[in-house]
Design a protein around this motif. Structure first.
Motif, PDB file in Angstrom:
ATOM      1  N   THR A  16       0.832  -1.197   0.000  1.00 21.20           N
ATOM      2  CA  THR A  16       0.000   0.000   0.000  1.00 21.20           C
ATOM      3  C   THR A  16       0.870   1.252   0.000  1.00 21.20           C
ATOM      4  O   THR A  16       0.647   2.177  -0.791  1.00 21.20           O
ATOM      5  CB  THR A  16      -0.934   0.001   1.220  1.00 21.20           C
ATOM      6  OG1 THR A  16      -1.692  -1.199   1.210  1.00 21.20           O
ATOM      7  CG2 THR A  16      -1.858   1.192   1.207  1.00 21.20           C
ATOM      8  N   LEU A  17       1.884   1.264   0.857  1.00 24.86           N
ATOM      9  CA  LEU A  17       2.761   2.437   0.926  1.00 24.86           C
ATOM     10  C   LEU A  17       3.499   2.632  -0.404  1.00 24.86           C
ATOM     11  O   LEU A  17       3.584   3.740  -0.928  1.00 24.86           O
ATOM     12  CB  LEU A  17       3.767   2.275   2.078  1.00 24.86           C
ATOM     13  CG  LEU A  17       4.755   3.419   2.251  1.00 24.86           C
ATOM     14  CD1 LEU A  17       4.023   4.747   2.458  1.00 24.86           C
ATOM     15  CD2 LEU A  17       5.697   3.164   3.424  1.00 24.86           C
ATOM     16  N   LEU A  18       3.984   1.521  -0.945  1.00 26.01           N
ATOM     17  CA  LEU A  18       4.709   1.607  -2.216  1.00 26.01           C
ATOM     18  C   LEU A  18       3.818   2.207  -3.299  1.00 26.01           C
ATOM     19  O   LEU A  18       4.248   3.038  -4.098  1.00 26.01           O
ATOM     20  CB  LEU A  18       5.160   0.201  -2.623  1.00 26.01           C
ATOM     21  CG  LEU A  18       6.283   0.109  -3.640  1.00 26.01           C
ATOM     22  CD1 LEU A  18       7.561   0.630  -3.018  1.00 26.01           C
ATOM     23  CD2 LEU A  18       6.475  -1.329  -4.113  1.00 26.01           C
ATOM     24  N   ARG A  19       2.575   1.765  -3.295  1.00 24.86           N
ATOM     25  CA  ARG A  19       1.659   2.232  -4.339  1.00 24.86           C
ATOM     26  C   ARG A  19       1.190   3.662  -4.110  1.00 24.86           C
ATOM     27  O   ARG A  19       0.602   4.266  -5.004  1.00 24.86           O
ATOM     28  CB  ARG A  19       0.467   1.281  -4.436  1.00 24.86           C
ATOM     29  CG  ARG A  19       0.867  -0.111  -4.919  1.00 24.86           C
ATOM     30  CD  ARG A  19      -0.195  -1.134  -4.585  1.00 24.86           C
ATOM     31  NE  ARG A  19      -1.455  -0.821  -5.221  1.00 24.86           N
ATOM     32  CZ  ARG A  19      -1.827  -1.326  -6.393  1.00 24.86           C
ATOM     33  NH1 ARG A  19      -1.089  -2.196  -7.001  1.00 24.86           N
ATOM     34  NH2 ARG A  19      -2.971  -0.972  -6.933  1.00 24.86           N
ATOM     35  N   VAL A  20       1.438   4.176  -2.926  1.00 21.97           N
ATOM     36  CA  VAL A  20       1.148   5.586  -2.683  1.00 21.97           C
ATOM     37  C   VAL A  20       2.092   6.453  -3.518  1.00 21.97           C
ATOM     38  O   VAL A  20       1.718   7.493  -4.033  1.00 21.97           O
ATOM     39  CB  VAL A  20       1.316   5.918  -1.183  1.00 21.97           C
ATOM     40  CG1 VAL A  20       1.469   7.424  -0.977  1.00 21.97           C
ATOM     41  CG2 VAL A  20       0.132   5.405  -0.387  1.00 21.97           C
ATOM     42  N   PHE A  21       3.340   5.952  -3.679  1.00 19.82           N
ATOM     43  CA  PHE A  21       4.371   6.792  -4.277  1.00 19.82           C
ATOM     44  C   PHE A  21       4.159   7.098  -5.757  1.00 19.82           C
ATOM     45  O   PHE A  21       4.735   8.044  -6.274  1.00 19.82           O
ATOM     46  CB  PHE A  21       5.757   6.152  -4.080  1.00 19.82           C
ATOM     47  CG  PHE A  21       6.152   5.998  -2.645  1.00 19.82           C
ATOM     48  CD1 PHE A  21       5.710   6.907  -1.691  1.00 19.82           C
ATOM     49  CD2 PHE A  21       6.955   4.955  -2.239  1.00 19.82           C
ATOM     50  CE1 PHE A  21       6.059   6.771  -0.361  1.00 19.82           C
ATOM     51  CE2 PHE A  21       7.317   4.810  -0.905  1.00 19.82           C
ATOM     52  CZ  PHE A  21       6.867   5.713   0.041  1.00 19.82           C
ATOM     53  N   ASN A  22       3.403   6.252  -6.466  1.00 18.37           N
ATOM     54  CA  ASN A  22       3.049   6.658  -7.833  1.00 18.37           C
ATOM     55  C   ASN A  22       1.537   6.664  -8.048  1.00 18.37           C
ATOM     56  O   ASN A  22       1.046   6.559  -9.153  1.00 18.37           O
ATOM     57  CB  ASN A  22       3.759   5.805  -8.887  1.00 18.37           C
ATOM     58  CG  ASN A  22       3.295   4.362  -8.881  1.00 18.37           C
ATOM     59  OD1 ASN A  22       2.638   3.929  -7.940  1.00 18.37           O
ATOM     60  ND2 ASN A  22       3.626   3.637  -9.926  1.00 18.37           N
ATOM     61  N   ARG A  23       0.851   6.770  -6.949  1.00 18.74           N
ATOM     62  CA  ARG A  23      -0.607   6.909  -6.963  1.00 18.74           C
ATOM     63  C   ARG A  23      -1.312   5.768  -7.681  1.00 18.74           C
ATOM     64  O   ARG A  23      -2.341   5.965  -8.331  1.00 18.74           O
ATOM     65  CB  ARG A  23      -1.015   8.272  -7.551  1.00 18.74           C
ATOM     66  CG  ARG A  23      -0.643   9.412  -6.623  1.00 18.74           C
ATOM     67  CD  ARG A  23      -1.177  10.748  -7.050  1.00 18.74           C
ATOM     68  NE  ARG A  23      -2.630  10.787  -7.200  1.00 18.74           N
ATOM     69  CZ  ARG A  23      -3.300  11.903  -7.455  1.00 18.74           C
ATOM     70  NH1 ARG A  23      -2.652  13.062  -7.546  1.00 18.74           N
ATOM     71  NH2 ARG A  23      -4.599  11.870  -7.607  1.00 18.74           N
ATOM     72  N   MET A  24      -0.780   4.576  -7.552  1.00 24.39           N
ATOM     73  CA  MET A  24      -1.480   3.425  -8.131  1.00 24.39           C
ATOM     74  C   MET A  24      -2.746   3.119  -7.341  1.00 24.39           C
ATOM     75  O   MET A  24      -3.673   2.500  -7.852  1.00 24.39           O
ATOM     76  CB  MET A  24      -0.570   2.196  -8.144  1.00 24.39           C
ATOM     77  CG  MET A  24       0.498   2.239  -9.207  1.00 24.39           C
ATOM     78  SD  MET A  24      -0.159   2.329 -10.865  1.00 24.39           S
ATOM     79  CE  MET A  24      -0.607   0.620 -11.124  1.00 24.39           C
ATOM     80  N   ASN A  25      -2.770   3.557  -6.080  1.00 24.98           N
ATOM     81  CA  ASN A  25      -3.971   3.316  -5.280  1.00 24.98           C
ATOM     82  C   ASN A  25      -5.181   4.078  -5.802  1.00 24.98           C
ATOM     83  O   ASN A  25      -6.305   3.730  -5.485  1.00 24.98           O
ATOM     84  CB  ASN A  25      -3.721   3.689  -3.823  1.00 24.98           C
ATOM     85  CG  ASN A  25      -2.771   2.717  -3.150  1.00 24.98           C
ATOM     86  OD1 ASN A  25      -2.871   1.516  -3.358  1.00 24.98           O
ATOM     87  ND2 ASN A  25      -1.834   3.237  -2.383  1.00 24.98           N
ATOM     88  N   ASP A  26      -4.917   5.075  -6.618  1.00 27.96           N
ATOM     89  CA  ASP A  26      -6.040   5.807  -7.205  1.00 27.96           C
ATOM     90  C   ASP A  26      -6.951   4.896  -8.017  1.00 27.96           C
ATOM     91  O   ASP A  26      -8.113   5.209  -8.251  1.00 27.96           O
ATOM     92  CB  ASP A  26      -5.522   6.914  -8.137  1.00 27.96           C
ATOM     93  CG  ASP A  26      -4.914   8.061  -7.364  1.00 27.96           C
ATOM     94  OD1 ASP A  26      -4.524   7.840  -6.202  1.00 27.96           O
ATOM     95  OD2 ASP A  26      -4.847   9.178  -7.915  1.00 27.96           O
ATOM     96  N   LEU A  27      -6.394   3.766  -8.481  1.00 23.13           N
ATOM     97  CA  LEU A  27      -7.183   2.871  -9.316  1.00 23.13           C
ATOM     98  C   LEU A  27      -8.183   2.068  -8.504  1.00 23.13           C
ATOM     99  O   LEU A  27      -9.073   1.442  -9.047  1.00 23.13           O
ATOM    100  CB  LEU A  27      -6.267   1.899 -10.067  1.00 23.13           C
ATOM    101  CG  LEU A  27      -5.224   2.520 -10.996  1.00 23.13           C
ATOM    102  CD1 LEU A  27      -4.315   1.453 -11.564  1.00 23.13           C
ATOM    103  CD2 LEU A  27      -5.935   3.269 -12.108  1.00 23.13           C
ATOM    104  N   ILE A  28      -7.997   2.078  -7.186  1.00 16.90           N
ATOM    105  CA  ILE A  28      -8.891   1.289  -6.334  1.00 16.90           C
ATOM    106  C   ILE A  28      -9.990   2.194  -5.804  1.00 16.90           C
ATOM    107  O   ILE A  28      -9.727   3.304  -5.337  1.00 16.90           O
ATOM    108  CB  ILE A  28      -8.105   0.660  -5.167  1.00 16.90           C
ATOM    109  CG1 ILE A  28      -6.990  -0.221  -5.721  1.00 16.90           C
ATOM    110  CG2 ILE A  28      -9.030  -0.129  -4.250  1.00 16.90           C
ATOM    111  CD1 ILE A  28      -6.022  -0.698  -4.672  1.00 16.90           C
ATOM    112  N   ARG A  29     -11.208   1.698  -5.904  1.00 11.82           N
ATOM    113  CA  ARG A  29     -12.323   2.514  -5.430  1.00 11.82           C
ATOM    114  C   ARG A  29     -12.309   2.607  -3.911  1.00 11.82           C
ATOM    115  O   ARG A  29     -11.953   1.658  -3.226  1.00 11.82           O
ATOM    116  CB  ARG A  29     -13.639   1.889  -5.867  1.00 11.82           C
ATOM    117  CG  ARG A  29     -14.118   2.370  -7.212  1.00 11.82           C
ATOM    118  CD  ARG A  29     -15.098   1.392  -7.794  1.00 11.82           C
ATOM    119  NE  ARG A  29     -16.231   1.140  -6.903  1.00 11.82           N
ATOM    120  CZ  ARG A  29     -17.330   1.890  -6.894  1.00 11.82           C
ATOM    121  NH1 ARG A  29     -17.436   2.928  -7.693  1.00 11.82           N
ATOM    122  NH2 ARG A  29     -18.321   1.595  -6.082  1.00 11.82           N
TER     123      ARG A  29
END
Ligand SMILES: Nc1ncnc2c1ncn2[C@@H]1O[C@H](COP(=O)(O)OP(=O)(O)OP(=O)(O)O)[C@@H](O)[C@H]1O
Ligand SMILES: [Mg+2]
Lengths: 273, 303
Positions: free
Chosen positions: A67-80
Motif C-alpha cells: 500500500t505504501l509503495l503504491r502511494v508513491f506513484n498513486r497506483m492506489n487511485d485505481l482502487i475505489r
C-alpha cells in the motif's frame, strides 16, 4: 541470522566510515494515512527515501508495505474507496496536489510487480511499449532504446537475435528482467519494486539483486521484500512496518543489528511475522 | 430404500441419460445424413456460380450466396465497432456496479432473448418506415430511395440481432486480461485509452474475432429479420448499391420450399442449397471454436 549480522555490520561500518552528509530526500511523506473505505491501512507514516539508494520496506504480511509503495506513484487511485490524508513529495512536488499530472508522475516513478507480468507480445514490443505511448521515439531510435535497456538488465546478449519471440516464452527470471527493462525504457527516476524476486529461485534472485546494485547508481529504488536477508543484502536504508505504521526507519545496518524499537527487534529476530 | 433398489435406480438413471444423448446424436446424424445424401449429388461448380432459372427448377444459387456474403459483410461492419465499443465501455469505463451499467447489461441480455421475427418487424418499422423515409425526405426530396426494403436495412437489423453475441464475447475476452496488465500499463504512465488500445485490445482480439464469427454464422442462417427488410424472392441482377434488395441463402431455401411451381423439380436444388448453407454455418462455427480454444490455451499458458 549470523550471516545477516555480519553483513549488516559491514554495512554499518561502511556508513560510519564515510560519514556522508544527508542529501535531500527523493520521496518524503508527511503524516500520511490511507483508508480503504473505513479500514485504515496506513497511519502516521513519515518516511524519507534517499536518492540513488536502495530502500527496503519489511514487515509481516498485511502490514501495508505494498500500500505504501503504491502511494508513491498513486497506483492506489485505481482502487475505489481509497482516501488519503497527509502529504507525499517527490523531490519537492506534492504528488497528491489536485493539479498533479498522473501520467507524468507515473512516468517518473514506475513499478515492478511481484509476479513477472510482461505483455503477451514480443520481447521487443514490451520494451518499446513505454517509449511508444509517450511518443518518445520511433524507428531506429526506438531500436537503440530497446537495446540500451535490454543491456541494462543483462538480457541483450541472450536475446539480441530473438527480439521477436513472445515474452511469455522466457524464463521467469528473464521475464522479470524484461519487466525492469520495460520500466527503464520510460526513463523513470524512481523504481518501486513490490517483492520482485518472490517468484524466482535463489540463483535468479541473487542475480536480480546484483542488477539492483547496478541500477541504484542511476535510480532511486524502493523495494518491498519478505526476505530479510535480501533487505539486509541490498538496501542502505530500511523501514519496518507493522499494522499500517512505520515503526522504525533508518540505516539498514542500524535497523538489523541494533533496532531501537522492541517490535523491530522481535520481528528481525523472528519472534513473530 | 434397500441397497438393491438404489442400485437399480442408479443403473436406470445412467441408462436414461445415456439414451438421451444417443437420441440427440442420432437426430443430428439423421438430419445431416439426409441432407448430405440428397444434397451432394446435385452440387457442382456450375450450381455455385450460376443464377436460378426456369422458376427455380433449374440453375444455381450464386445470387443467394453473393447476397448472403454482402449482407453479413455489411452487418459485420455495423455490429463489430458498436459491439466492441459497448463492451469496452461496460468493462473499462463505466463505473462498477452502477445502475446504468446494470440497465445496459439487462437490455443486452433481453435483446438476446427477443425472437428473430420481432427484429424483422422492428427493422421494418424503424429502419425502413422511420429512418429510410426521413432520409428520402431530407436528401431525395421525397423520392423513394431508402424508404423501402434494402440490403442496408436488412444488415442493420441483423446487426441488432447479433449485437449481444459480439458484446458478450468481447466482454469475456476483456475480463480474462489479467488485472496486472492493466496496472502495468498505468504504472508505465499510459492513459486509459492507451491501456485499452495497446494492452487490452491486442489480447482481446481473439475473443472479438470469435464473437464476430459467431455473429456472422448466426446472421447467415437467420431468415426472419430480413424477411420484411430487404430479402428478395428473385432478382435478375446482383445488388450493387446499399438501397437494393438482395437474394439470400436462407430465404432462398424458404422460397423454394414453399413457393416452387414444381416441387419435385426443385427438390434436388433445395437439398443442395440447404447443404451449402449448413456447410457455411458449420465452417464458421468451427473456425470460432478453433480460435476460442487457441485463446484458452494461450491464456492457460500465460497464467
Ligand atoms: N483493495 C483493498 N481494499 C481493502 N483493503 C485492502 C486492499 N488492499 C489491501 N488491503 C488491506 O490493507 C492492508 C495492507 O495491505 P498490503 O497489501 O499493503 O499489505 P502488504 O504489507 O503488502 O502484505 P503482503 O506482504 O502480504 O504483500 C491489509 O490488511 C489488506 O487486507
Ligand atoms: Mg504486498
Amino acid at each position: 541470522m549470523e550471516e545477516l549480522l555480519i553483513m549488516s555490520q559491514a554495512a554499518l561500518a561502511d556508513s560510519v566510515l564515510k560519514k556522508e552528509e544527508v542529501p535531500a530526500p527523493k520521496i518524503q511523506t508527511k503524516d500520511l494515512a490511507l483508508y480503504y473505505g473505513n479500514f485504515r491501512a496506513l497511519k502516521n507514516v513519515d518516511i524519507s527515501i534517499p536518492p540513488q539508494k536502495i530502500t527496503a520496506l519489511i514487515g509481516p504480511s498485511g502490514c501495508g508495505k505494498s500500500t505504501l509503495l503504491r502511494v508513491f506513484n498513486r497506483m492506489n487511485d485505481l482502487i475505489r474507496g481509497v482516501r488519503i490524508s497527509g502529504q507525499v513529495f517527490l523531490d519537492d512536488q506534492d504528488i497528491y496536489h489536485p493539479d498533479t499530472d498522473l501520467i507524468a508522475l507515473r512516468k517518473r516513478a514506475g513499478m515492478v510487480f511481484q509476479r513477472p507480468n510482461p505483455f503477451p507480445i514480443s520481447v521487443f514490443k514490451n520494451v518499446a511499449y513505454g517509449p511508444s505511448i509517450h511518443g518518445m521515439a520511433s524507428g531506429r531510435e526506438l531500436e537503440s532504446i530497446v537495446e540500451r535497456h535490454l543491456r541494462a538488465t543483462g538480457l541483450w546478449d541472450d536475446l539480441k537475435d530473438k527480439l521477436h519471440i513472445p515474452a511469455l516464452s522466457l524464463s521467469p527470471e528473464q521475464q522479470q528482467r524484461l519487466c525492469i527493462s520495460r520500466l527503464l525504457a520510460v526513463e523513470p527516476e524512481v523504481l518501486l519494486m513490490d517483492e520482485p524476486c518472490s517468484a524466482l529461485d535463489p540463483i535468479a534472485t541473487a542475480r536480480i539483486e546484483d542488477l539492483l546494485f547496478e541500477l541504484k547508481k542511476d535510480y532511486t529504488i524502493v523495494i518491498v521484500t519478505h526476505n530479510m536477508q535480501q533487505a539486509a543484502r541490498v538496501s542502505s536504508s530500511a523501514g519496518f512496518m507493522l499494522l499500517g505504521e512505520l515503526v522504525e526507519f533508518g540505516k539498514t545496518g542500524q535497523l538489523f543489528t541494533n533496532p531501537i524499537d522492541p517490535r523491530t527487534h522481535d520481528y528481525i529476530t523472528g519472534r513473530f511475522g | 430404500m434397500s441397497r438393491r433398489w438404489i442400485n437399480l435406480f442408479t443403473h436406470l438413471f445412467t441408462a436414461l441419460t445415456g439414451m438421451a444423448c444417443a437420441l440427440v446424436i442420432l437426430l443430428v446424424a439423421i438430419i445431416l445424413g439426409n441432407i448430405a445424401y440428397h444434397g451432394i449429388p446435385h452440387l457442382s461448380w456450375r450450381f455455385l456460380t450460376t443464377a436460378p432459372s426456369s422458376g427455380m427448377t433449374e440453375g444455381g444459387i450464386f445470387p443467394a450466396i453473393f447476397g448472403t456474403a454482402f449482407l453479413v459483410l455489411l452487418m459485420t461492419i455495423a455490429v463489430v465497432p458498436l459491439g466492441v465499443c459497448t463492451a469496452i465501455y461496460l468493462q473499462e469505463y463505466a463505473p462498477v456496479k452502477s445502475k446504468w451499467v446494470h440497465l445496459v447489461r439487462m437490455a443486452i441480455q433481453n435483446l438476446a432473448g427477443v425472437p428473430a421475427i420481432v427484429f424483422g418487424l422492428f427493422g421494418l418499422g424503424f429502419f425502413i418506415e422511420f429512418v429510410g423515409r426521413r432520409v428520402d425526405q431530407i436528401f431525395f426530396s421525397g423520392q423513394l430511395y431508402f424508404g423501402q426494403p434494402a440490403i442496408i436495412w436488412a444488415a442493420l437489423t441483423m446487426a441488432l440481432l447479433t449485437l449481444p453475441t459480439v458484446v458478450v464475447s468481447t466482454e469475456e475476452a476483456l475480463r480474462v486480461v489479467p488485472r496486472s496488465h492493466r496496472e502495468v500499463a498505468y504504472a508505465l504512465g499510459a492513459t486509459r485509452w492507451q491501456m485499452v488500445w495497446y494492452v487490452l485490445l491486442p489480447q482481446a482480439i481473439g475473443g472479438i474475432l470469435t464473437g464476430t464469427i459467431l455473429a456472422v454464422s448466426r446472421g447467415a442462417g437467420e431468415v426472419a429479420p430480413i424477411l420484411f427488410t430487404g430479402a428478395a424472392y428473385y432478382l435478375p441482377y446482383l445488388p450493387s448499391r446499399l438501397n437494393q434488395q438482395f437474394m439470400e441463402l436462407g430465404y432462398h431455401v424458404y422460397v423454394m420450399a414453399t413457393q416452387s411451381p414444381d416441387v419435385d423439380a426443385t427438390k434436388p436444388i433445395l437439398y443442395s442449397t440447404v447443404f451449402v448453407l449448413l456447410t457455411l454455418t458449420f465452417l464458421l462455427n468451427f473456425a470460432a471454436i478453433l480460435i476460442r480454444s487457441h485463446i484458452r490455451r494461450r491464456l492457460a499458458a500465460a497464467r
